[in-house]
Design an enzyme around this catalytic site. Sequence first.
Site, PDB file in Angstrom:
ATOM      1  N   SER A   1       0.816  -1.196   0.000  1.00 26.43           N
ATOM      2  CA  SER A   1       0.000   0.000   0.000  1.00 26.43           C
ATOM      3  C   SER A   1       0.861   1.262   0.000  1.00 26.43           C
ATOM      4  CB  SER A   1      -0.894  -0.001   1.236  1.00 26.43           C
ATOM      5  OG  SER A   1      -1.590   1.233   1.370  1.00 26.43           O
ATOM      6  N   TYR A  36      -1.910   5.666  -5.037  1.00 26.34           N
ATOM      7  CA  TYR A  36      -2.934   6.699  -5.106  1.00 26.34           C
ATOM      8  C   TYR A  36      -2.365   7.879  -5.888  1.00 26.34           C
ATOM      9  CZ  TYR A  36      -5.629   4.368  -1.401  1.00 26.34           C
ATOM     10  OH  TYR A  36      -6.357   3.476  -0.669  1.00 26.34           O
ATOM     11  N   THR A  62      -5.249   2.518  -7.469  1.00 24.31           N
ATOM     12  CA  THR A  62      -6.574   2.425  -6.854  1.00 24.31           C
ATOM     13  C   THR A  62      -7.406   3.620  -7.287  1.00 24.31           C
ATOM     14  OG1 THR A  62      -5.782   1.156  -4.962  1.00 24.31           O
ATOM     15  CG2 THR A  62      -7.817   2.393  -4.661  1.00 24.31           C
ATOM     16  N   LYS A  73      -7.291  -0.756 -10.166  1.00 24.84           N
ATOM     17  CA  LYS A  73      -7.985  -1.470  -9.087  1.00 24.84           C
ATOM     18  C   LYS A  73      -9.211  -0.680  -8.644  1.00 24.84           C
ATOM     19  CE  LYS A  73      -7.182  -3.409  -4.451  1.00 24.84           C
ATOM     20  NZ  LYS A  73      -8.132  -2.594  -3.653  1.00 24.84           N
ATOM     21  N   HIS A  98     -13.152  -2.220  -2.838  1.00 28.30           N
ATOM     22  CA  HIS A  98     -12.338  -1.750  -1.713  1.00 28.30           C
ATOM     23  C   HIS A  98     -12.717  -2.486  -0.432  1.00 28.30           C
ATOM     24  CE1 HIS A  98      -9.409   1.662  -1.247  1.00 28.30           C
ATOM     25  NE2 HIS A  98      -9.540   1.321   0.029  1.00 28.30           N
TER      26      HIS A  98
END
Length: 347
Positions: A106, A128, A154, A219, A243
């Site tokens: 992440s 992100y 994402t 994603k 999510h």
Amino acid sequence: MRPVNVWDYEALARERLEPGPHGYYAGGAGDEVTLRDNVAAFGRWQLRPRVLVDVAGCSTATTVLGHELSMPLAVAPVAFQRVAHPDGEVGMARAAASVGTAMCLSTLATSAPADVAAAGSIRWFQLYVFRDEGVTRELVREAVDAGFTALVLTVDTPVLGRRERDFRTGFTIPPEITVAALGQGGVTPLEAFSLMSQSVSWQDVERLASDTTLPVVVKGVLTHEDARLACEHGAAGLVVSNHGGRQLDGVAATIDALPEVVEAVDGRIDVLLDGGIRRGTDVVKALALGAQAVLAGRAPLWGLVCDGEAGARHVLELLRDEILLALKLVGCTSPAAVGRDRIARLP
């Protein structure tokens, strides 16, 4: 007694964690309808086993995004893993490496990409998009320098979903926890959330795909319309994901959304799925509906909570063994051999 499945680990993790951290990891958005349905929806699909198939040489090995994995399951990106256990993301990466599968790190990790890279796993970086393009570019550069082999963008988080368990417990990420990849490791979670862009578009996918040599995976796709756009805008793969039920409540469970996405992609790019994976049979159902592999986040996290790296590794081993058993009993010698004829939806 040592846990024998993911459910055992989940129950044990609930006992080990304080209510705040447990609610943060286990909870979802709104009334948590989608959170529950991600799991329940697998029960709406039945496997159709074929018998008298020679499965003596059955293998769980597969290829995803050009990488050979020991099984069609990789570790999904989960934020702030040191809140769950001091081993954190480094322990999770070591667990993934020990079983021969990939881990997706992440952006909001508590371990730096270089530290995770030292664990030796096949590694993908979840990204992100930030308002400052320089921040995004620096994250990509850091991932490339650390040997990450894919970017998983994402796209379902222009704003954070309303996660009411956190309101009830008053949970916030502890102040000593920072985002290791941002600002020389000194950015707090609240600061990181405030830096994220609400203006992400398909042009960002195109730009990212053209600016890096790494494959870009989108994603957060749930519809055939967005699946086609992902193919048209340079994505190398996509993840059917809501999510983990933590963003918009009331959307489709990912296993139910998977067929229309696979049909729209029509083999042009890899399709993965996350959400609700608790058993090896869940993985085989996803394969039968056209996914190349799945991502599991909460399942290995519960192992991490209970026993650090060793617990995460044991969860992944349990799932790998369950996948092998399901493949043999459904009459398939490999993940690639699982076809649409091996599954049916209940009336």
